[in-house]
Write a protein that holds these residues in place. Structure first.
Motif, PDB file in Angstrom:
ATOM      1  N   LEU A 186       0.818  -1.215   0.000  1.00 32.63           N
ATOM      2  CA  LEU A 186       0.000   0.000   0.000  1.00 32.63           C
ATOM      3  C   LEU A 186       0.847   1.258   0.000  1.00 32.63           C
ATOM      4  N   ASN A 187       0.365   2.266  -0.697  1.00 30.88           N
ATOM      5  CA  ASN A 187       0.941   3.600  -0.649  1.00 30.88           C
ATOM      6  C   ASN A 187      -0.209   4.533  -0.269  1.00 30.88           C
ATOM      7  N   PRO A 188      -0.437   4.739   1.040  1.00 25.79           N
ATOM      8  CA  PRO A 188      -1.603   5.506   1.476  1.00 25.79           C
ATOM      9  C   PRO A 188      -1.597   6.962   1.007  1.00 25.79           C
ATOM     10  N   SER A 189      -0.422   7.562   0.873  1.00 24.61           N
ATOM     11  CA  SER A 189      -0.385   8.963   0.436  1.00 24.61           C
ATOM     12  C   SER A 189      -0.817   9.118  -1.014  1.00 24.61           C
ATOM     13  N   GLU A 190      -0.642   8.066  -1.816  1.00 27.00           N
ATOM     14  CA  GLU A 190      -1.034   8.101  -3.236  1.00 27.00           C
ATOM     15  C   GLU A 190      -2.356   7.364  -3.482  1.00 27.00           C
ATOM     16  N   LEU A 191      -2.952   6.822  -2.402  1.00 21.92           N
ATOM     17  CA  LEU A 191      -4.178   6.028  -2.519  1.00 21.92           C
ATOM     18  C   LEU A 191      -4.021   4.940  -3.585  1.00 21.92           C
ATOM     19  N   SER A 192      -2.918   4.191  -3.457  1.00 20.79           N
ATOM     20  CA  SER A 192      -2.633   3.172  -4.463  1.00 20.79           C
ATOM     21  C   SER A 192      -1.976   1.955  -3.828  1.00 20.79           C
ATOM     22  N   ILE A 193      -1.912   0.907  -4.637  1.00 24.69           N
ATOM     23  CA  ILE A 193      -1.219  -0.313  -4.258  1.00 24.69           C
ATOM     24  C   ILE A 193      -0.371  -0.726  -5.462  1.00 24.69           C
ATOM     25  N   VAL A 194       0.834  -1.175  -5.196  1.00 24.86           N
ATOM     26  CA  VAL A 194       1.745  -1.571  -6.273  1.00 24.86           C
ATOM     27  C   VAL A 194       1.828  -3.092  -6.288  1.00 24.86           C
ATOM     28  N   LEU A 195       1.377  -3.685  -7.384  1.00 24.71           N
ATOM     29  CA  LEU A 195       1.403  -5.141  -7.552  1.00 24.71           C
ATOM     30  C   LEU A 195       2.056  -5.478  -8.881  1.00 24.71           C
ATOM     31  N   HIS A 196       3.051  -6.324  -8.835  1.00 21.14           N
ATOM     32  CA  HIS A 196       3.766  -6.770 -10.038  1.00 21.14           C
ATOM     33  C   HIS A 196       4.241  -5.592 -10.878  1.00 21.14           C
ATOM     34  N   GLY A 197       4.710  -4.536 -10.202  1.00 17.88           N
ATOM     35  CA  GLY A 197       5.260  -3.376 -10.890  1.00 17.88           C
ATOM     36  C   GLY A 197       4.236  -2.394 -11.421  1.00 17.88           C
ATOM     37  N   LYS A 198       2.966  -2.672 -11.226  1.00 13.00           N
ATOM     38  CA  LYS A 198       1.904  -1.775 -11.691  1.00 13.00           C
ATOM     39  C   LYS A 198       1.284  -1.062 -10.502  1.00 13.00           C
ATOM     40  N   THR A 199       1.065   0.229 -10.637  1.00 13.70           N
ATOM     41  CA  THR A 199       0.435   1.019  -9.594  1.00 13.70           C
ATOM     42  C   THR A 199      -1.058   1.126  -9.889  1.00 13.70           C
ATOM     43  N   LEU A 200      -1.858   0.639  -8.950  1.00 13.00           N
ATOM     44  CA  LEU A 200      -3.308   0.642  -9.102  1.00 13.00           C
ATOM     45  C   LEU A 200      -3.927   1.564  -8.065  1.00 13.00           C
ATOM     46  N   LYS A 201      -4.788   2.466  -8.503  1.00 14.56           N
ATOM     47  CA  LYS A 201      -5.513   3.319  -7.574  1.00 14.56           C
ATOM     48  C   LYS A 201      -6.510   2.454  -6.806  1.00 14.56           C
ATOM     49  N   ILE A 202      -6.626   2.699  -5.509  1.00 14.65           N
ATOM     50  CA  ILE A 202      -7.622   1.989  -4.708  1.00 14.65           C
ATOM     51  C   ILE A 202      -8.475   3.006  -3.967  1.00 14.65           C
TER      52      ILE A 202
END
Length: 63
Positions: free
Chosen positions: A18-34
């Motif tokens: 999780l990257n809470p400051s960016e509201l995202s999660i990084v999985l397999h090198g891809k950043t997905l907004k959550i």
């Protein structure tokens, strides 16, 4: 620690991504907004949180 619908190791893995400051999660090198609803559904933790008793050991089954 109990993690709702997912296993403890899966919870740790996802939270570590999780990257809470960016509201995202990084999985397999891809950043997905959550969004809050996504997090609640995946992790199984209610939005708004719950009271936490910091006097109980993390090894306790009552968490």
């Amino acid at each position: 620690m109990k993690c709702g619908k997912q296993s403890y190791s899966m919870c740790c893995f996802l939270i570590g991504k999780l990257n809470p400051s960016e509201l995202s999660i990084v999985l397999h090198g891809k950043t997905l907004k959550i969004f809050v609803d996504d997090f609640v559904h995946i992790i199984g933790v209610k939005d708004g949180g719950e009271e936490v008793d910091f006097t109980i050991s993390m090894e306790s089954d009552t968490l």
